[in-house]
Design a protein around this motif. Structure first.
Motif, PDB file in Angstrom:
ATOM      1  N   LEU A 170       0.673  -1.302   0.165  1.00 60.25           N
ATOM      2  CA  LEU A 170      -0.002   0.012   0.073  1.00 60.25           C
ATOM      3  C   LEU A 170       0.777   1.248   0.002  1.00 60.25           C
ATOM      4  N   PRO A 171       0.971   2.245  -1.129  1.00 59.90           N
ATOM      5  CA  PRO A 171       1.732   3.394  -1.163  1.00 59.90           C
ATOM      6  C   PRO A 171       1.502   4.223   0.065  1.00 59.90           C
ATOM      7  N   TRP A 172       0.430   4.258   0.523  1.00 54.83           N
ATOM      8  CA  TRP A 172       0.365   5.241   1.612  1.00 54.83           C
ATOM      9  C   TRP A 172       0.743   4.728   3.213  1.00 54.83           C
ATOM     10  N   ARG A 173       1.470   3.401   3.421  1.00 51.59           N
ATOM     11  CA  ARG A 173       1.562   2.923   4.445  1.00 51.59           C
ATOM     12  C   ARG A 173       3.193   2.607   4.396  1.00 51.59           C
ATOM     13  N   SER A 174       3.876   2.967   5.473  1.00 50.33           N
ATOM     14  CA  SER A 174       5.269   2.696   5.402  1.00 50.33           C
ATOM     15  C   SER A 174       5.890   1.199   5.334  1.00 50.33           C
ATOM     16  N   LEU A 175       6.831   0.957   5.216  1.00 49.67           N
ATOM     17  CA  LEU A 175       7.456  -0.535   5.187  1.00 49.67           C
ATOM     18  C   LEU A 175       6.942  -1.173   6.611  1.00 49.67           C
ATOM     19  N   ARG A 176       6.922  -0.513   7.761  1.00 51.43           N
ATOM     20  CA  ARG A 176       6.426  -1.263   9.154  1.00 51.43           C
ATOM     21  C   ARG A 176       4.890  -1.410   8.939  1.00 51.43           C
ATOM     22  N   GLY A 177       4.323  -0.266   8.418  1.00 50.34           N
ATOM     23  CA  GLY A 177       2.816  -0.491   8.317  1.00 50.34           C
ATOM     24  C   GLY A 177       2.324  -1.487   7.518  1.00 50.34           C
ATOM     25  N   ASN A 178       3.126  -1.920   6.418  1.00 53.79           N
ATOM     26  CA  ASN A 178       2.572  -2.732   5.435  1.00 53.79           C
ATOM     27  C   ASN A 178       3.103  -3.876   5.849  1.00 53.79           C
ATOM     28  N   VAL A 179       3.860  -4.386   6.663  1.00 43.27           N
ATOM     29  CA  VAL A 179       4.232  -5.484   7.292  1.00 43.27           C
ATOM     30  C   VAL A 179       3.580  -5.980   8.383  1.00 43.27           C
ATOM     31  N   GLU A 180       2.740  -4.887   9.125  1.00 44.24           N
ATOM     32  CA  GLU A 180       2.023  -5.180  10.227  1.00 44.24           C
ATOM     33  C   GLU A 180       0.540  -5.312   9.637  1.00 44.24           C
ATOM     34  N   LEU A 181       0.303  -5.213   8.355  1.00 44.99           N
ATOM     35  CA  LEU A 181      -1.337  -4.902   7.938  1.00 44.99           C
ATOM     36  C   LEU A 181      -1.853  -6.225   8.153  1.00 44.99           C
ATOM     37  N   GLY A 182      -1.442  -7.396   7.737  1.00 42.69           N
ATOM     38  CA  GLY A 182      -2.080  -8.610   8.165  1.00 42.69           C
ATOM     39  C   GLY A 182      -2.515  -8.832   9.280  1.00 42.69           C
ATOM     40  N   MET A 183      -1.435  -8.657  10.315  1.00 39.33           N
ATOM     41  CA  MET A 183      -1.778  -8.733  11.677  1.00 39.33           C
ATOM     42  C   MET A 183      -2.953  -7.983  12.175  1.00 39.33           C
ATOM     43  N   GLU A 184      -2.835  -6.698  11.716  1.00 42.99           N
ATOM     44  CA  GLU A 184      -3.737  -5.633  12.110  1.00 42.99           C
ATOM     45  C   GLU A 184      -5.028  -5.929  11.711  1.00 42.99           C
ATOM     46  N   LEU A 185      -5.187  -6.587  10.687  1.00 42.48           N
ATOM     47  CA  LEU A 185      -6.770  -6.921  10.140  1.00 42.48           C
ATOM     48  C   LEU A 185      -7.185  -8.320  11.035  1.00 42.48           C
ATOM     49  N   ARG A 186      -6.335  -8.823  11.496  1.00 39.25           N
ATOM     50  CA  ARG A 186      -6.591 -10.008  12.554  1.00 39.25           C
ATOM     51  C   ARG A 186      -6.918  -9.849  13.871  1.00 39.25           C
ATOM     52  N   GLY A 187      -6.477  -8.481  14.083  1.00 35.83           N
ATOM     53  CA  GLY A 187      -7.062  -7.867  15.534  1.00 35.83           C
ATOM     54  C   GLY A 187      -5.821  -8.219  16.390  1.00 35.83           C
ATOM     55  N   VAL A 188      -4.496  -8.358  16.064  1.00 37.20           N
ATOM     56  CA  VAL A 188      -3.388  -8.672  16.936  1.00 37.20           C
ATOM     57  C   VAL A 188      -2.986  -7.064  17.531  1.00 37.20           C
ATOM     58  N   GLU A 189      -2.771  -7.362  18.792  1.00 34.96           N
ATOM     59  CA  GLU A 189      -2.525  -6.387  19.528  1.00 34.96           C
ATOM     60  C   GLU A 189      -1.498  -5.686  19.091  1.00 34.96           C
ATOM     61  N   ARG A 190      -1.460  -4.051  19.222  1.00 32.34           N
ATOM     62  CA  ARG A 190      -0.670  -2.975  18.693  1.00 32.34           C
ATOM     63  C   ARG A 190       1.029  -3.672  19.030  1.00 32.34           C
ATOM     64  N   ARG A 191       1.446  -3.944  20.245  1.00 35.91           N
ATOM     65  CA  ARG A 191       2.663  -4.024  20.581  1.00 35.91           C
ATOM     66  C   ARG A 191       3.187  -5.277  20.575  1.00 35.91           C
ATOM     67  N   GLU A 192       2.566  -6.365  20.066  1.00 37.16           N
ATOM     68  CA  GLU A 192       2.790  -7.540  19.779  1.00 37.16           C
ATOM     69  C   GLU A 192       2.998  -7.692  18.081  1.00 37.16           C
TER      70      GLU A 192
END
Length: 276
Positions: free
Chosen positions: A102-124
Motif C-alpha cells: 500500500l503506497p500510503w503505508r510505511s514499510l512497517r505499516g505494510n508488514v503489520e497489515l495482516g496482523m492488524e486485520l486479524r486484530g493482533v494487539e499493537r505491541r505484539e
C-alpha cells in the motif's frame, strides 16, 4: 533423485487436489469452454515446499487460485487441511509477482497489515514485524514508503508481510519473476531462511528450474494445456541449501536435465499442435 508417477496418498494433507478439472468460458459467450486443468490429483503435506513447473498456460497459477478460493473447480475437489475450499480462503497466504504494498503505508505499516486485520494487539504486531524486518536486512527502512524502496526491498517486504502472521499454507506465484538474476538468488536464500523458521506448506509457481531445485522438497511437472501432472519429482538434495552454490551439489545436474527433458517435450508437443 527419486521420481514418482503416482501422487502420494498420506491422509493428513495440508492441501489436496482430487481429480480436479477447471474450464473457463469466455465472458463474451458463444465459444466453447477452454479446459485449463484436467484430472489433477496431488497432495501437499504440512511443511512441504512444492514447486509447480511447466509450459506457459498449463494451469499452474490456476491451481493456486483454486486453493485460495478465488475460483472453484469445474469438477473434482480441492481441500485445505481436510476441509473443502468453498469461497475465498482467508487462511492461506498469497504472494504474487507484484508486491502489492500500500503506497500510503510505511514499510512497517505494510508488514503489520495482516496482523492488524486479524486484530493482533499493537505491541505484539510491532515486535513481530520488527523481528521479520531485521531477518531480511531491512532495518533502518521501517519508516520508508514503497516508492522509496528498491524492487528487491519491496519484494522482501511483501514476503514478510505474508509470513509474519504464520499462515500454515503459503501460495507464491512467480514472486521473483520481475527481478534481476542476482537479486533473485539473494531472495531465494532469504526465503529459505524464513521458511526454515516455521516450515509452512509452500506451493511455488516458477519457470526457473534452478530456482525450483534450490527451494523445493518436490517438483510437480505439468503438461501443456490442458494441464495435468506429468511427473512428481522428489528433490533429495540435502538441506540447508545454498542457492548461490546449488549447481555444485551432487545430484543437481541429473535432476535439472530430467526436468528440462520433460518440459522440452511438452513445449515441442505444444508447437506441433499449433502448427497442425
Amino acid at each position: 533423485m527419486q521420481q514418482t508417477d503416482e501422487p502420494r496418498t498420506e491422509t493428513r494433507s495440508a492441501v489436496r487436489f482430487d481429480h480436479v478439472y477447471k474450464a473457463f468460458v469466455a465472458r463474451s459467450g458463444g465459444s466453447e469452454p477452454v479446459l485449463a486443468l484436467q484430472d489433477v490429483t496431488f497432495d501437499a503435506q504440512p511443511g512441504e515446499f512444492i514447486s509447480l513447473v511447466g509450459p506457459s498456460g498449463c494451469g499452474k497459477s490456476t491451481c493456486l487460485n483454486l486453493i485460495a478460493g478465488l475460483s472453484g473447480p469445474s469438477d473434482g475437489a480441492v481441500s485445505h487441511h481436510g476441509s473443502p475450499v468453498r469461497g475465498v480462503n482467508t487462511s492461506v497466504g498469497y504472494i504474487t509477482q507484484d508486491d502489492n504494498l500500500l503506497p500510503w503505508r510505511s514499510l512497517r505499516g505494510n508488514v503489520e497489515l495482516g496482523m492488524e486485520l486479524r486484530g493482533v494487539e499493537r505491541r505484539e504486531r510491532r515486535e513481530r514485524a520488527q523481528e521479520f524486518i531485521e531477518l531480511v536486512g531491512l532495518s533502518g527502512f521501517e519508516d520508508h514508503y514503497p516508492h522509496e524502496l528498491s524492487g528487491g526491498m519491496r519484494k522482501r517486504a511483501g514476503i514478510i508481510r505474508t509470513l509474519v502472521y504464520d499462515s500454515s499454507v503459503v501460495l507464491m506465484d512467480e514472486p521473483f519473476g520481475p527481478l534481476d538474476a542476482q537479486t533473485r538468488v539473494i531472495l531465494q536464500a532469504e526465503l529459505l531462511k524464513l521458511w526454515e523458521r516455521s516450515r509452512p506448506t509452500v506451493l511455488f509457481v516458477t519457470h526457473d528450474l534452478v530456482e525450483a531445485i534450490a527451494l523445493s522438497d518436490r517438483i510437480l511437472v505439468f503438461t501443456t494445456n490442458p494441464g495435468t501432472i506429468k511427473r512428481d519429482y522428489r528433490v533429495e538434495l540435502p538441506r540447508p541449501r545454498d542457492p548461490f552454490r546449488i549447481h555444485e551439489t551432487p545430484g543437481f545436474s541429473e535432476l535439472h536435465d530430467a526436468l528440462w527433458d520433460d518440459i522440452r517435450a511438452e513445449i515441442e508437443k505444444s508447437r506441433e499442435r499449433g502448427s497442425s
